[in-house]
Design a protein around this motif. Structure first.
Motif, PDB file in Angstrom:
ATOM      1  N   ARG A   1       0.866  -1.190   0.000  1.00 46.70           N
ATOM      2  CA  ARG A   1       0.000   0.000   0.000  1.00 46.70           C
ATOM      3  C   ARG A   1       0.899   1.235   0.000  1.00 46.70           C
ATOM      4  N   PRO A   2       1.523   1.523  -1.132  1.00 44.95           N
ATOM      5  CA  PRO A   2       2.540   2.588  -1.176  1.00 44.95           C
ATOM      6  C   PRO A   2       1.986   3.974  -0.874  1.00 44.95           C
ATOM      7  N   ILE A   3       0.766   4.279  -1.311  1.00 41.39           N
ATOM      8  CA  ILE A   3       0.230   5.629  -1.112  1.00 41.39           C
ATOM      9  C   ILE A   3      -0.038   5.889   0.365  1.00 41.39           C
ATOM     10  N   ALA A   4      -0.811   5.012   0.988  1.00 41.32           N
ATOM     11  CA  ALA A   4      -1.143   5.206   2.398  1.00 41.32           C
ATOM     12  C   ALA A   4       0.098   5.133   3.282  1.00 41.32           C
ATOM     13  N   THR A   5       1.002   4.180   2.994  1.00 36.76           N
ATOM     14  CA  THR A   5       2.216   4.038   3.793  1.00 36.76           C
ATOM     15  C   THR A   5       3.118   5.260   3.662  1.00 36.76           C
ATOM     16  N   SER A   6       3.268   5.773   2.452  1.00 33.48           N
ATOM     17  CA  SER A   6       4.126   6.943   2.232  1.00 33.48           C
ATOM     18  C   SER A   6       3.570   8.171   2.942  1.00 33.48           C
ATOM     19  N   MET A   7       2.257   8.364   2.868  1.00 35.39           N
ATOM     20  CA  MET A   7       1.646   9.518   3.524  1.00 35.39           C
ATOM     21  C   MET A   7       1.789   9.431   5.041  1.00 35.39           C
ATOM     22  N   MET A   8       1.604   8.244   5.592  1.00 35.37           N
ATOM     23  CA  MET A   8       1.732   8.089   7.037  1.00 35.37           C
ATOM     24  C   MET A   8       3.175   8.293   7.496  1.00 35.37           C
ATOM     25  N   LEU A   9       4.141   7.743   6.771  1.00 37.97           N
ATOM     26  CA  LEU A   9       5.542   7.925   7.132  1.00 37.97           C
ATOM     27  C   LEU A   9       5.964   9.382   7.012  1.00 37.97           C
ATOM     28  N   LEU A  10       5.502  10.050   5.956  1.00 38.79           N
ATOM     29  CA  LEU A  10       5.838  11.467   5.774  1.00 38.79           C
ATOM     30  C   LEU A  10       5.267  12.304   6.913  1.00 38.79           C
ATOM     31  N   GLY A  11       4.026  12.023   7.301  1.00 44.15           N
ATOM     32  CA  GLY A  11       3.416  12.762   8.402  1.00 44.15           C
ATOM     33  C   GLY A  11       4.129  12.508   9.723  1.00 44.15           C
ATOM     34  N   PHE A  12       4.477  11.243   9.995  1.00 44.86           N
ATOM     35  CA  PHE A  12       5.151  10.904  11.251  1.00 44.86           C
ATOM     36  C   PHE A  12       6.534  11.549  11.323  1.00 44.86           C
ATOM     37  N   ILE A  13       7.297  11.465  10.231  1.00 47.03           N
ATOM     38  CA  ILE A  13       8.645  12.049  10.230  1.00 47.03           C
ATOM     39  C   ILE A  13       8.585  13.560  10.385  1.00 47.03           C
ATOM     40  N   SER A  14       7.636  14.218   9.735  1.00 47.03           N
ATOM     41  CA  SER A  14       7.516  15.675   9.823  1.00 47.03           C
ATOM     42  C   SER A  14       7.179  16.111  11.239  1.00 47.03           C
ATOM     43  N   VAL A  15       6.189  15.456  11.857  1.00 46.84           N
ATOM     44  CA  VAL A  15       5.785  15.823  13.212  1.00 46.84           C
ATOM     45  C   VAL A  15       6.920  15.551  14.198  1.00 46.84           C
ATOM     46  N   PHE A  16       7.593  14.416  14.057  1.00 46.60           N
ATOM     47  CA  PHE A  16       8.690  14.067  14.961  1.00 46.60           C
ATOM     48  C   PHE A  16       9.832  15.072  14.828  1.00 46.60           C
ATOM     49  N   TYR A  17      10.196  15.430  13.600  1.00 50.26           N
ATOM     50  CA  TYR A  17      11.320  16.350  13.388  1.00 50.26           C
ATOM     51  C   TYR A  17      11.005  17.740  13.932  1.00 50.26           C
ATOM     52  N   LEU A  18       9.810  18.268  13.633  1.00 52.43           N
ATOM     53  CA  LEU A  18       9.442  19.603  14.097  1.00 52.43           C
ATOM     54  C   LEU A  18       9.338  19.654  15.619  1.00 52.43           C
ATOM     55  N   THR A  19       8.815  18.596  16.226  1.00 51.24           N
ATOM     56  CA  THR A  19       8.735  18.549  17.690  1.00 51.24           C
ATOM     57  C   THR A  19      10.121  18.521  18.309  1.00 51.24           C
ATOM     58  N   TRP A  20      10.999  17.732  17.733  1.00 56.84           N
ATOM     59  CA  TRP A  20      12.373  17.642  18.239  1.00 56.84           C
ATOM     60  C   TRP A  20      13.093  18.993  18.123  1.00 56.84           C
ATOM     61  N   GLU A  21      12.928  19.670  16.984  1.00 54.34           N
ATOM     62  CA  GLU A  21      13.564  20.970  16.791  1.00 54.34           C
ATOM     63  C   GLU A  21      13.033  22.001  17.775  1.00 54.34           C
ATOM     64  N   SER A  22      11.738  21.956  18.045  1.00 54.39           N
ATOM     65  CA  SER A  22      11.143  22.908  18.977  1.00 54.39           C
ATOM     66  C   SER A  22      11.700  22.712  20.387  1.00 54.39           C
ATOM     67  N   VAL A  23      11.821  21.466  20.812  1.00 50.85           N
ATOM     68  CA  VAL A  23      12.365  21.175  22.145  1.00 50.85           C
ATOM     69  C   VAL A  23      13.830  21.556  22.226  1.00 50.85           C
ATOM     70  N   ASP A  24      14.584  21.302  21.155  1.00 48.42           N
ATOM     71  CA  ASP A  24      16.019  21.560  21.154  1.00 48.42           C
ATOM     72  C   ASP A  24      16.334  23.055  21.135  1.00 48.42           C
ATOM     73  N   GLN A  25      15.513  23.844  20.458  1.00 50.46           N
ATOM     74  CA  GLN A  25      15.789  25.270  20.318  1.00 50.46           C
ATOM     75  C   GLN A  25      15.241  26.109  21.463  1.00 50.46           C
ATOM     76  N   HIS A  26      14.363  25.533  22.276  1.00 45.52           N
ATOM     77  CA  HIS A  26      13.754  26.318  23.353  1.00 45.52           C
ATOM     78  C   HIS A  26      14.743  26.532  24.494  1.00 45.52           C
TER      79      HIS A  26
END
Length: 254
Positions: free
Chosen positions: A136-161
């Protein structure tokens, strides 16, 4: 047989046309080891897992209670708020140039709307019967992209605060008993010190608390005249006598 009104020819007139078996699901016993009854077997497992997680959350709240800060001051323009952890990725997104300022609508509405809208449409974009992620490449790609984006932005916010500054600005400080009739406090108010350090000297929008300091009188006079940090020089325009009172005097009741 002749075809009459309300009759349907089925090859044998003794068999009714609507003789269909009721749609009754097969019994669980026909699938040994492959399925189980929802009630009470499956539901009991759900309750047990939920109880374990609930106890875990309760233990965390007891061991690490929610941090409390000082009473909110709407006049404190220097306070830097921080949203809860599940909004940190959106908070971090607004720090980037293409999602803030003139492009604030893009960061607050357009980009989050496209991201969450894509996740909502994922079941309709990939309607295959396969359940394996790599099929299921479409659903899997969208879910992975969303998870990686949220994880990265959350990590950057914690690191820069700046957590040290956040703890200092939200620290609960006991209010001192200030003698507003003292001569030193009058000088403090007239020289506009009160605008930055607050009427209780506990700090405000532009200055820290000055209730306690490790500086001696001469160092305090040097700060008053020459400034320090964000405090510019030349703010004090009083007499030398007033400077001595401001540096040595204590506006608190003794």
């Amino acid at each position: 047989m002749e075809r009459g009104k309300g009759m349907k020819f089925v090859g044998d007139s003794r068999v009714k046309a609507n003789n269909r078996k009721p749609n009754i699901p097969k019994d669980y016993s026909e699938y040994p080891g492959k399925t189980e009854a929802f009630w009470p077997n499956f539901l009991l497992k759900e309750w047990m897992v939920g109880a374990v997680f609930l106890m875990g959350y309760l233990l965390i709240t007891v061991a690490h209670p929610a941090p409390l800060e000082r009473m909110a001051d709407p006049t404190d323009a220097g306070y830097i708020p921080l949203p809860d952890w599940y909004f940190l990725f959106l908070y971090q997104l607004l720090k980037y140039q293409y999602a803030s300022g003139d492009y604030n609508v893009i960061g607050t509405i357009v980009m989050p709307g496209l991201a969450f809208g894509a996740l909502l449409l994922a079941p309709w974009l990939d309607t295959g019967r396969e359940r394996r992620p790599f099929r299921r490449p479409i659903a899997t790609s969208m879910m992975l992209l969303g998870f990686i984006s949220v994880f990265y932005l959350t990590w950057e916010s914690v690191d820069q605060h700046d957590w040290e500054a956040a703890a200092e600005q939200g620290a609960i400080v006991e209010e001192a008993d200030i003698n507003t009739d003292a001569e030193g406090y009058s000088i403090y108010a007239v020289q506009s010190c009160i605008g930055c350090h607050g009427d209780t000297m506990a700090g405000g929008a532009g200055g820290p608390s000055i209730l306690t300091t490790e500086k001696n009188a001469e160092e305090v006079k040097d700060v008053i005249i020459n400034g320090i940090g964000a405090m510019p020089a030349g703010l004090f325009d009083g007499s030398d006598e007033e400077l001595e009172i401001a540096a040595h005097g204590n506006p608190e009741d003794e």
